[in-house]
Write a protein that holds these residues in place. Sequence first.
Motif, PDB file in Angstrom:
ATOM      1  N   CYS A  45      51.825   2.046   3.053  1.00  0.00           N
ATOM      2  CA  CYS A  45      51.449   1.221   3.528  1.00  0.00           C
ATOM      3  C   CYS A  45      51.889   0.431   4.047  1.00  0.00           C
ATOM      4  O   CYS A  45      52.429  -0.501   5.578  1.00  0.00           O
ATOM      5  N   VAL A  46      53.585  -0.224   3.545  1.00  0.00           N
ATOM      6  CA  VAL A  46      54.664  -0.696   3.860  1.00  0.00           C
ATOM      7  C   VAL A  46      55.312  -0.074   5.219  1.00  0.00           C
ATOM      8  O   VAL A  46      56.034  -0.138   5.997  1.00  0.00           O
ATOM      9  N   ARG A  47      55.769   1.535   4.629  1.00  0.00           N
ATOM     10  CA  ARG A  47      56.159   2.217   5.648  1.00  0.00           C
ATOM     11  C   ARG A  47      55.598   2.446   6.730  1.00  0.00           C
ATOM     12  O   ARG A  47      56.229   2.404   8.022  1.00  0.00           O
ATOM     13  N   LEU A  48      54.158   2.606   7.207  1.00  0.00           N
ATOM     14  CA  LEU A  48      53.639   2.477   7.967  1.00  0.00           C
ATOM     15  C   LEU A  48      53.679   1.680   9.083  1.00  0.00           C
ATOM     16  O   LEU A  48      53.837   1.106  10.544  1.00  0.00           O
ATOM     17  N   LEU A  49      53.600   0.238   8.168  1.00  0.00           N
ATOM     18  CA  LEU A  49      53.421  -1.373   8.716  1.00  0.00           C
ATOM     19  C   LEU A  49      55.013  -1.241   9.240  1.00  0.00           C
ATOM     20  O   LEU A  49      55.198  -1.790  10.506  1.00  0.00           O
ATOM     21  N   ASP A  50      56.126  -1.043   8.870  1.00  0.00           N
ATOM     22  CA  ASP A  50      57.092  -1.054   9.521  1.00  0.00           C
ATOM     23  C   ASP A  50      57.337   0.042  10.539  1.00  0.00           C
ATOM     24  O   ASP A  50      58.112  -0.480  11.395  1.00  0.00           O
ATOM     25  N   ASP A  51      56.745   1.118  10.875  1.00  0.00           N
ATOM     26  CA  ASP A  51      56.680   1.978  11.786  1.00  0.00           C
ATOM     27  C   ASP A  51      56.358   0.564  13.191  1.00  0.00           C
ATOM     28  O   ASP A  51      56.689   1.253  14.487  1.00  0.00           O
ATOM     29  N   LEU A  52      55.132   0.584  12.301  1.00  0.00           N
ATOM     30  CA  LEU A  52      54.375  -0.378  14.528  1.00  0.00           C
ATOM     31  C   LEU A  52      55.651  -1.897  14.795  1.00  0.00           C
ATOM     32  O   LEU A  52      55.037  -2.100  15.808  1.00  0.00           O
ATOM     33  N   LYS A  54      58.849  -1.576  14.097  1.00  0.00           N
ATOM     34  CA  LYS A  54      59.708  -1.031  14.944  1.00  0.00           C
ATOM     35  C   LYS A  54      58.958  -0.657  16.463  1.00  0.00           C
ATOM     36  O   LYS A  54      59.787  -0.831  17.180  1.00  0.00           O
ATOM     37  N   ALA A  55      57.859  -0.529  16.314  1.00  0.00           N
ATOM     38  CA  ALA A  55      56.940   0.203  18.303  1.00  0.00           C
ATOM     39  C   ALA A  55      57.092  -1.089  18.336  1.00  0.00           C
ATOM     40  O   ALA A  55      56.639  -1.135  19.923  1.00  0.00           O
ATOM     41  N   GLY A  56      57.486  -2.281  18.554  1.00  0.00           N
ATOM     42  CA  GLY A  56      56.719  -3.042  18.873  1.00  0.00           C
ATOM     43  C   GLY A  56      55.299  -4.181  18.769  1.00  0.00           C
ATOM     44  O   GLY A  56      55.066  -4.904  19.794  1.00  0.00           O
ATOM     45  N   LEU A  57      54.585  -3.424  18.124  1.00  0.00           N
ATOM     46  CA  LEU A  57      52.835  -3.486  17.940  1.00  0.00           C
ATOM     47  C   LEU A  57      52.524  -4.430  17.184  1.00  0.00           C
ATOM     48  O   LEU A  57      51.304  -5.364  17.235  1.00  0.00           O
ATOM     49  N   VAL A  58      53.522  -4.867  16.501  1.00  0.00           N
ATOM     50  CA  VAL A  58      52.948  -5.677  15.459  1.00  0.00           C
ATOM     51  C   VAL A  58      54.346  -6.238  14.563  1.00  0.00           C
ATOM     52  O   VAL A  58      55.418  -5.968  15.140  1.00  0.00           O
ATOM     53  N   LYS A  59      53.286  -7.455  14.084  1.00  0.00           N
ATOM     54  CA  LYS A  59      54.658  -8.383  13.441  1.00  0.00           C
ATOM     55  C   LYS A  59      54.294  -8.970  12.773  1.00  0.00           C
ATOM     56  O   LYS A  59      53.268 -10.042  12.485  1.00  0.00           O
ATOM     57  N   ASP A  60      55.277 -10.208  12.165  1.00  0.00           N
ATOM     58  CA  ASP A  60      55.286 -10.997  10.736  1.00  0.00           C
ATOM     59  C   ASP A  60      54.690 -11.943  11.705  1.00  0.00           C
ATOM     60  O   ASP A  60      55.727 -12.776  12.801  1.00  0.00           O
ATOM     61  N   ASN A  61      54.391 -13.371  11.261  1.00  0.00           N
ATOM     62  CA  ASN A  61      53.828 -14.747  12.108  1.00  0.00           C
ATOM     63  C   ASN A  61      54.286 -15.902  11.669  1.00  0.00           C
ATOM     64  O   ASN A  61      54.664 -17.246  12.063  1.00  0.00           O
ATOM     65  N   GLY A  62      55.214 -15.798  10.315  1.00  0.00           N
ATOM     66  CA  GLY A  62      55.187 -16.253   9.377  1.00  0.00           C
ATOM     67  C   GLY A  62      54.190 -17.497   8.440  1.00  0.00           C
ATOM     68  O   GLY A  62      54.952 -18.539   8.789  1.00  0.00           O
ATOM     69  N   LEU A  63      52.884 -17.210   9.080  1.00  0.00           N
ATOM     70  CA  LEU A  63      52.456 -17.951   8.491  1.00  0.00           C
ATOM     71  C   LEU A  63      51.781 -18.533   6.731  1.00  0.00           C
ATOM     72  O   LEU A  63      51.079 -18.774   6.506  1.00  0.00           O
ATOM     73  N   GLY A  64      52.535 -16.902   5.862  1.00  0.00           N
ATOM     74  CA  GLY A  64      51.477 -16.665   4.768  1.00  0.00           C
ATOM     75  C   GLY A  64      51.798 -17.880   3.983  1.00  0.00           C
ATOM     76  O   GLY A  64      52.971 -18.888   3.803  1.00  0.00           O
TER      77      GLY A  64
END
Length: 405
Positions: A45-52, A54-64
Amino acid sequence: MLNQFVGLSSQKEKSLKHLYSLVRKLGPVRIKTLTELTGYKHATCVRLLDDLVKAGLVKDNGLGKSSGGRKPLMYVIDPDAFYLIGVEITNLYTTVLLLNLDLRIVSGEKLKMDTHCTGEYTLDFVSRTVEELLDQHNIPKGKLLGIGVGVLDPIDQEQGVILNPHLFPAGGWDQLNIIDYLHKKNQTLVLLENGTNLAALAEYRTHYWKETDNLVFVSSDMGIRCSMILHSRLVTNQKEMADAFGHMIVDLHGQRCSCGSYGCLQAYSSLPAIRNEVIQRLKRGQNSFLKEKFIDVEDINFFHILEALEQEDSLCLEVVKEAAYYFGIGLSNLIYLLRPDIVICGGTLVPKPLFFEVASDIAQKRMMHYPNSPVQIIKSTTAYNIVAQGAGCMVLDHFTEEFLP
């Protein structure tokens, strides 16, 4: 990368698409939640999220929120990774919206339809507006995912045409392939769908995706229509029966409908039915400020009646209250049949005085026989733009979601 989600060829691309869809729906969302829902191993899951990312589709919003240690990463889609154009074409207005991937309206333009608005004139306005909106916001053409178009008239999706465009104030719509015309002008993906379906889709994606899997959208406008979300997906019908709700019988011995039957909801609660009733009452001598404005009451159109409602004209309010009463009866019948969790009411009449309040009250009173099966009846939040928003949503869904067949 979004383009790779169409016509998937590998398991990795399917996993990326599934993950992106979940982040879109649930974000801000933690990796732990995503691993639980997907069944993927944490490292995968971490690896797939990292791909997303890097592709600019997903980001961390810093609200955790931290429970004592380091704050967890909370993922959301990047709403500005791409943009969408949503278009609604009716005989009253054509609306063009520029949307981000959160379906937020960045900007938009409207064209009031008149005798100049032939098919090609209207589609040229759409294409010109697309270019202007992109230029105004410095968005390169490559970041436009596509153009979605919604129309309330029956359509042939394969041919890209409106089947019965007789209500438009200008001609040139017969056999005009909307998809081909806009594609040639704009060189981008163009999709066409029934407007009621798109309204349901936009309401669901923007407000109720996390709350329920089943939702019904109803609309009172030129016609009476409904659409349904079932198991989180839009139910489409190639046989063009979105207006079937309008032909539900609410008075067996009632007024004759345009379909030839008697007592259809369409004959009581649509804009044409309201206009006809207003004119008939004026001819019988009832008072209204419309009577002072028009020598020939047949010159009164929908816009005049809507304006009269805003000014609390007593005759128009009375007619609309009666129309809402019948709409409430039809609505309760629909709820009995489909048993949704939420019903959204949209269309031109909903924001006007009395209509929604009376209709929802009548429906809820008729549902009191089933106190353990509550249904929320809610006014559409963006009644005038919801179809165009849904048209843009359809484009994004083309890459990331599925329709029910």
